[in-house]
Design a protein around this motif. Structure first.
Motif, PDB file in Angstrom:
ATOM      1  N   ASP A 166       0.848  -1.189   0.000  1.00 14.31           N
ATOM      2  CA  ASP A 166       0.000   0.000   0.000  1.00 14.31           C
ATOM      3  C   ASP A 166       0.883   1.238   0.000  1.00 14.31           C
ATOM      4  O   ASP A 166       1.706   1.435   0.912  1.00 14.31           O
ATOM      5  CB  ASP A 166      -0.921  -0.005   1.223  1.00 14.31           C
ATOM      6  N   LEU A 167       0.690   2.080  -1.026  1.00 18.07           N
ATOM      7  CA  LEU A 167       1.588   3.195  -1.280  1.00 18.07           C
ATOM      8  C   LEU A 167       0.792   4.449  -1.615  1.00 18.07           C
ATOM      9  O   LEU A 167      -0.426   4.391  -1.862  1.00 18.07           O
ATOM     10  CB  LEU A 167       2.537   2.845  -2.442  1.00 18.07           C
ATOM     11  N   VAL A 168       1.475   5.567  -1.644  1.00 17.79           N
ATOM     12  CA  VAL A 168       0.859   6.818  -2.061  1.00 17.79           C
ATOM     13  C   VAL A 168       1.772   7.491  -3.086  1.00 17.79           C
ATOM     14  O   VAL A 168       2.993   7.580  -2.895  1.00 17.79           O
ATOM     15  CB  VAL A 168       0.579   7.753  -0.863  1.00 17.79           C
ATOM     16  N   LEU A 169       1.169   7.939  -4.162  1.00 17.36           N
ATOM     17  CA  LEU A 169       1.884   8.597  -5.250  1.00 17.36           C
ATOM     18  C   LEU A 169       1.522  10.078  -5.222  1.00 17.36           C
ATOM     19  O   LEU A 169       0.339  10.436  -5.089  1.00 17.36           O
ATOM     20  CB  LEU A 169       1.457   7.966  -6.571  1.00 17.36           C
ATOM     21  N   PHE A 170       2.512  10.952  -5.320  1.00 19.81           N
ATOM     22  CA  PHE A 170       2.211  12.385  -5.325  1.00 19.81           C
ATOM     23  C   PHE A 170       3.201  13.118  -6.216  1.00 19.81           C
ATOM     24  O   PHE A 170       4.304  12.647  -6.485  1.00 19.81           O
ATOM     25  CB  PHE A 170       2.223  12.961  -3.906  1.00 19.81           C
ATOM     26  N   ARG A 171       2.770  14.286  -6.660  1.00 14.80           N
ATOM     27  CA  ARG A 171       3.605  15.173  -7.475  1.00 14.80           C
ATOM     28  C   ARG A 171       3.845  16.445  -6.662  1.00 14.80           C
ATOM     29  O   ARG A 171       2.886  17.151  -6.303  1.00 14.80           O
ATOM     30  CB  ARG A 171       2.892  15.498  -8.795  1.00 14.80           C
ATOM     31  N   GLY A 225       6.848  11.344  -6.281  1.00 12.22           N
ATOM     32  CA  GLY A 225       7.286  10.475  -5.201  1.00 12.22           C
ATOM     33  C   GLY A 225       6.312   9.330  -4.996  1.00 12.22           C
ATOM     34  O   GLY A 225       5.098   9.490  -5.197  1.00 12.22           O
ATOM     35  N   LEU A 226       6.837   8.194  -4.600  1.00  9.18           N
ATOM     36  CA  LEU A 226       6.022   7.025  -4.256  1.00  9.18           C
ATOM     37  C   LEU A 226       6.457   6.578  -2.865  1.00  9.18           C
ATOM     38  O   LEU A 226       7.573   6.073  -2.685  1.00  9.18           O
ATOM     39  CB  LEU A 226       6.209   5.900  -5.272  1.00  9.18           C
ATOM     40  N   LEU A 227       5.585   6.777  -1.895  1.00 12.03           N
ATOM     41  CA  LEU A 227       5.912   6.530  -0.496  1.00 12.03           C
ATOM     42  C   LEU A 227       5.010   5.449   0.079  1.00 12.03           C
ATOM     43  O   LEU A 227       3.927   5.164  -0.447  1.00 12.03           O
ATOM     44  CB  LEU A 227       5.730   7.813   0.338  1.00 12.03           C
ATOM     45  N   GLY A 228       5.432   4.869   1.220  1.00 16.02           N
ATOM     46  CA  GLY A 228       4.542   4.011   1.980  1.00 16.02           C
ATOM     47  C   GLY A 228       3.297   4.783   2.359  1.00 16.02           C
ATOM     48  O   GLY A 228       3.360   5.967   2.710  1.00 16.02           O
ATOM     49  N   LEU A 229       2.148   4.135   2.311  1.00  8.83           N
ATOM     50  CA  LEU A 229       0.882   4.835   2.496  1.00  8.83           C
ATOM     51  C   LEU A 229       0.723   5.404   3.897  1.00  8.83           C
ATOM     52  O   LEU A 229       0.125   6.466   4.079  1.00  8.83           O
ATOM     53  CB  LEU A 229      -0.279   3.874   2.199  1.00  8.83           C
ATOM     54  N   HIS A 230       1.270   4.742   4.901  1.00  7.56           N
ATOM     55  CA  HIS A 230       0.993   5.117   6.285  1.00  7.56           C
ATOM     56  C   HIS A 230       2.157   5.887   6.899  1.00  7.56           C
ATOM     57  O   HIS A 230       3.307   5.445   6.873  1.00  7.56           O
ATOM     58  CB  HIS A 230       0.692   3.868   7.109  1.00  7.56           C
ATOM     59  N   CYS A 231       1.841   7.033   7.438  1.00 10.16           N
ATOM     60  CA  CYS A 231       2.838   7.872   8.100  1.00 10.16           C
ATOM     61  C   CYS A 231       3.551   7.061   9.177  1.00 10.16           C
ATOM     62  O   CYS A 231       2.923   6.330   9.950  1.00 10.16           O
ATOM     63  CB  CYS A 231       2.143   9.085   8.706  1.00 10.16           C
ATOM     64  N   CYS A 232       4.869   7.188   9.227  1.00 12.21           N
ATOM     65  CA  CYS A 232       5.622   6.374  10.184  1.00 12.21           C
ATOM     66  C   CYS A 232       5.597   6.967  11.590  1.00 12.21           C
ATOM     67  O   CYS A 232       6.261   6.450  12.502  1.00 12.21           O
ATOM     68  CB  CYS A 232       7.053   6.154   9.702  1.00 12.21           C
ATOM     69  N   HIS A 233       4.802   8.018  11.814  1.00 17.39           N
ATOM     70  CA  HIS A 233       4.587   8.529  13.169  1.00 17.39           C
ATOM     71  C   HIS A 233       3.461   7.748  13.847  1.00 17.39           C
ATOM     72  O   HIS A 233       3.700   6.929  14.737  1.00 17.39           O
ATOM     73  CB  HIS A 233       4.266  10.027  13.114  1.00 17.39           C
ATOM     74  N   ASP A 236       9.735  14.262   1.840  1.00 14.15           N
ATOM     75  CA  ASP A 236      10.039  14.565   0.442  1.00 14.15           C
ATOM     76  C   ASP A 236       9.924  13.286  -0.393  1.00 14.15           C
ATOM     77  O   ASP A 236       9.612  12.209   0.124  1.00 14.15           O
ATOM     78  CB  ASP A 236      11.416  15.228   0.309  1.00 14.15           C
ATOM     79  N   ILE A 237      10.192  13.387  -1.699  1.00 14.29           N
ATOM     80  CA  ILE A 237       9.978  12.243  -2.592  1.00 14.29           C
ATOM     81  C   ILE A 237      10.937  11.097  -2.310  1.00 14.29           C
ATOM     82  O   ILE A 237      10.710   9.968  -2.756  1.00 14.29           O
ATOM     83  CB  ILE A 237      10.087  12.663  -4.076  1.00 14.29           C
ATOM     84  N   HIS A 238      12.012  11.377  -1.550  1.00 14.31           N
ATOM     85  CA  HIS A 238      12.986  10.336  -1.226  1.00 14.31           C
ATOM     86  C   HIS A 238      12.689   9.660   0.110  1.00 14.31           C
ATOM     87  O   HIS A 238      13.439   8.782   0.536  1.00 14.31           O
ATOM     88  CB  HIS A 238      14.394  10.928  -1.202  1.00 14.31           C
ATOM     89  N   ARG A 289      13.417   7.629   8.145  1.00 13.38           N
ATOM     90  CA  ARG A 289      13.492   7.358   6.702  1.00 13.38           C
ATOM     91  C   ARG A 289      12.260   6.536   6.327  1.00 13.38           C
ATOM     92  O   ARG A 289      12.154   5.361   6.674  1.00 13.38           O
ATOM     93  CB  ARG A 289      14.770   6.597   6.346  1.00 13.38           C
ATOM     94  N   HIS A 290      11.339   7.198   5.679  1.00 14.87           N
ATOM     95  CA  HIS A 290      10.079   6.565   5.284  1.00 14.87           C
ATOM     96  C   HIS A 290      10.291   5.744   4.013  1.00 14.87           C
ATOM     97  O   HIS A 290      11.163   6.060   3.190  1.00 14.87           O
ATOM     98  CB  HIS A 290       9.039   7.666   5.034  1.00 14.87           C
ATOM     99  N   LYS A 291       9.512   4.681   3.850  1.00 11.66           N
ATOM    100  CA  LYS A 291       9.602   3.878   2.627  1.00 11.66           C
ATOM    101  C   LYS A 291       9.370   4.765   1.407  1.00 11.66           C
ATOM    102  O   LYS A 291       8.382   5.512   1.337  1.00 11.66           O
ATOM    103  CB  LYS A 291       8.568   2.756   2.647  1.00 11.66           C
ATOM    104  N   ALA A 292      10.273   4.698   0.440  1.00 16.41           N
ATOM    105  CA  ALA A 292      10.166   5.517  -0.774  1.00 16.41           C
ATOM    106  C   ALA A 292      10.768   4.756  -1.944  1.00 16.41           C
ATOM    107  O   ALA A 292      11.790   4.079  -1.800  1.00 16.41           O
ATOM    108  CB  ALA A 292      10.875   6.861  -0.590  1.00 16.41           C
ATOM    109  N   TYR A 293      10.140   4.876  -3.092  1.00  8.85           N
ATOM    110  CA  TYR A 293      10.624   4.213  -4.294  1.00  8.85           C
ATOM    111  C   TYR A 293      10.819   5.251  -5.399  1.00  8.85           C
ATOM    112  O   TYR A 293      10.005   6.176  -5.552  1.00  8.85           O
ATOM    113  CB  TYR A 293       9.621   3.157  -4.767  1.00  8.85           C
TER     114      TYR A 293
END
Length: 436
Positions: free
Chosen positions: A50-55, A62-70, A95-97, A117-121
């Protein structure tokens, strides 16, 4: 129950053998039209993640893990601002990284945020598609497929939500014999010059119940550097053959005639996206007309087909005899394909198959996937993964159909198309100087 070997090829979650294989390749993550400039983040599920894509404000993706790591909030509701995606729960900014660049609720957040460091692709965008690399290490080069190096005006992309495992649809591409049944329709019989019908059986009043070419066809395959070249061969007469050739590019892309491809991307083990790409080397498309046509079959924003399992793909049984062999809209090939691939179940039980001689290409395709998985497990790059720009060449893709002399042979004809640089667009005919 499916066999252990089938599980290996159908399971694509993180840590699974086939999942690790597919993650070695750039995969489509979304259409560009789904992520317009200034648009909302997009929740996506890809290969069981489960991921989130944003511009961001600069247009970078950026493509990040969907859930905030907080505290696990859904970042697809986040605010796109200040160089990243900000969680609406406590304002953490990524950020996107995947770097956390702001924690406004913490007095000492500026020092703590550096530890996050959040999951990022990584992502790249090209000709209407957003690609993501979910594998380890430095990403390979984005392949120089012809549709990616053509002008964007010459390319049209869309996608279809599919309620079954990706492999069922991917193997449907390799199974060329099905075209003579599932996609057989009155269109095949309405060509005025009967000599150009390529031996199609039936009449304008009745389709042949045994398919368009009963007992006239065989299938063959040839292993190539990037995957598998497959061919359906129809015996027309003493001197000529009708051929239909496509190429499976490992692991989940299939090139078909007339400048097209199907790319089957797992959402999870029981759903996938079928990305459909069309390109024309010589002229631009009327994209507005193509979108109108697309929207009548698989409209955004969810790209779910209008003809689907819930309405039995609107099969019209009155049309079976003379109009559509499947009874499904003869202009809607994707719906016809969905009927049989989804109808096999969420994950087809291949232990109950009875494969025949015509299924040889399917067997070869499965063996290639197993071989590629072993390459990854042994620590090597699988086929068609490219890191050297000098080797970023996919000219061995051949996708064509038409008539050739028997003396030519389909493999020799394909090799000549590759030599001429027109493997994906060349259409054989008896007047073609290569078909001699």
């Amino acid at each position: 129950m499916a066999t252990e070997n089938d599980d290996i090829l159908t399971r694509t979650d993180p840590g699974t053998p086939c999942g690790e294989l597919i993650r070695r390749y750039w995969q489509p993550a979304a259409l560009s039209e789904e992520l317009p400039t200034g648009g909302a983040p997009l929740s996506v599920r890809l290969l069981g993640e489960d991921l989130v894509l944003f511009r961001d404000e600069s247009g970078d993706i950026g493509l990040l893990g969907l859930h905030c790591c907080h505290r696990g909030a859904d970042l697809s509701y986040g605010r796109v601002e200040d160089g990243g995606l900000r969680c609406i729960y406590h304002g953490w900014l990524y950020d996107i990284h995947g770097h956390c660049i702001d924690q406004p609720g913490e007095p000492n957040g500026r020092t703590q945020q550096q530890k996050i460091r959040h999951k990022a692709y990584p992502c790249v965008e090209r000709n209407g598609l957003i690609f993501a690399y979910l594998g380890p290490g430095e990403p390979p080069l984005l392949p120089n497929y012809e549709f990616l190096v053509n002008p964007e005006e010459h390319v049209f992309v869309t996608k279809i939500f599919s309620e079954c495992n990706y492999l069922q649809a991917n193997e449907g591409n390799i199974d060329l014999l099905h075209v003579s049944f599932l996609h057989y329709s009155s269109r095949d019989l309405m060509i005025e010059n009967s000599a150009n019908r390529q031996g199609v059986a039936g009449s304008v009043d009745a389709l042949c119940p045994r398919g368009s070419a009963p007992e006239m066809e065989t299938t063959e395959a040839e292993i190539v550097d990037i995957g598998l070249r497959v061919c359906k061969i129809r015996n027309l007469d003493r001197d000529n053959l009708y051929i239909r050739v496509g190429t499976l590019v490992l692991p989940n892309l299939y090139a078909f005639p007339a400048g097209g491809l199907n790319w089957h991307v797992p959402i999870d083990d029981t759903h996938h996206w079928k990305y459909i790409v069309s390109f024309d080397r010589d002229k631009p498309y009327d994209k507005e007309a193509m979108r109108r046509n697309r929207d009548s079959f698989t409209p955004p924003p969810d790209y779910r087909p209008v003809l689907n399992r819930s309405n039995r793909y609107r099969q019209d049984r009155a049309s079976l005899k003379a109009d559509s062999y499947s009874g499904i809209d003869k202009m809607n090939f994707p719906a016809q394909d969905l009927c049989v691939t989804e109808g096999a179940g969420p994950i087809q039980d291949r232990s109950k198959e009875h494969l025949m001689a015509s299924d040889g290409p399917l067997v070869a395709g499965r063996k290639l996937l197993h071989s590629a998985i072993r390459e990854v497990l042994d620590g090597h790059d699988p086929p068609a993964v490219v890191h050297d720009p000098a080797k970023n060449n996919f000219s061995t893709i051949v996708a064509t159909n038409g008539v050739i002399p028997k003396s030519q042979g389909w493999k020799n004809y394909c090799r000549k198309l590759v030599t001429e640089g027109r493997g994906w667009v060349g259409r054989p005919s008896l007047t073609d100087p290569l078909a001699k």
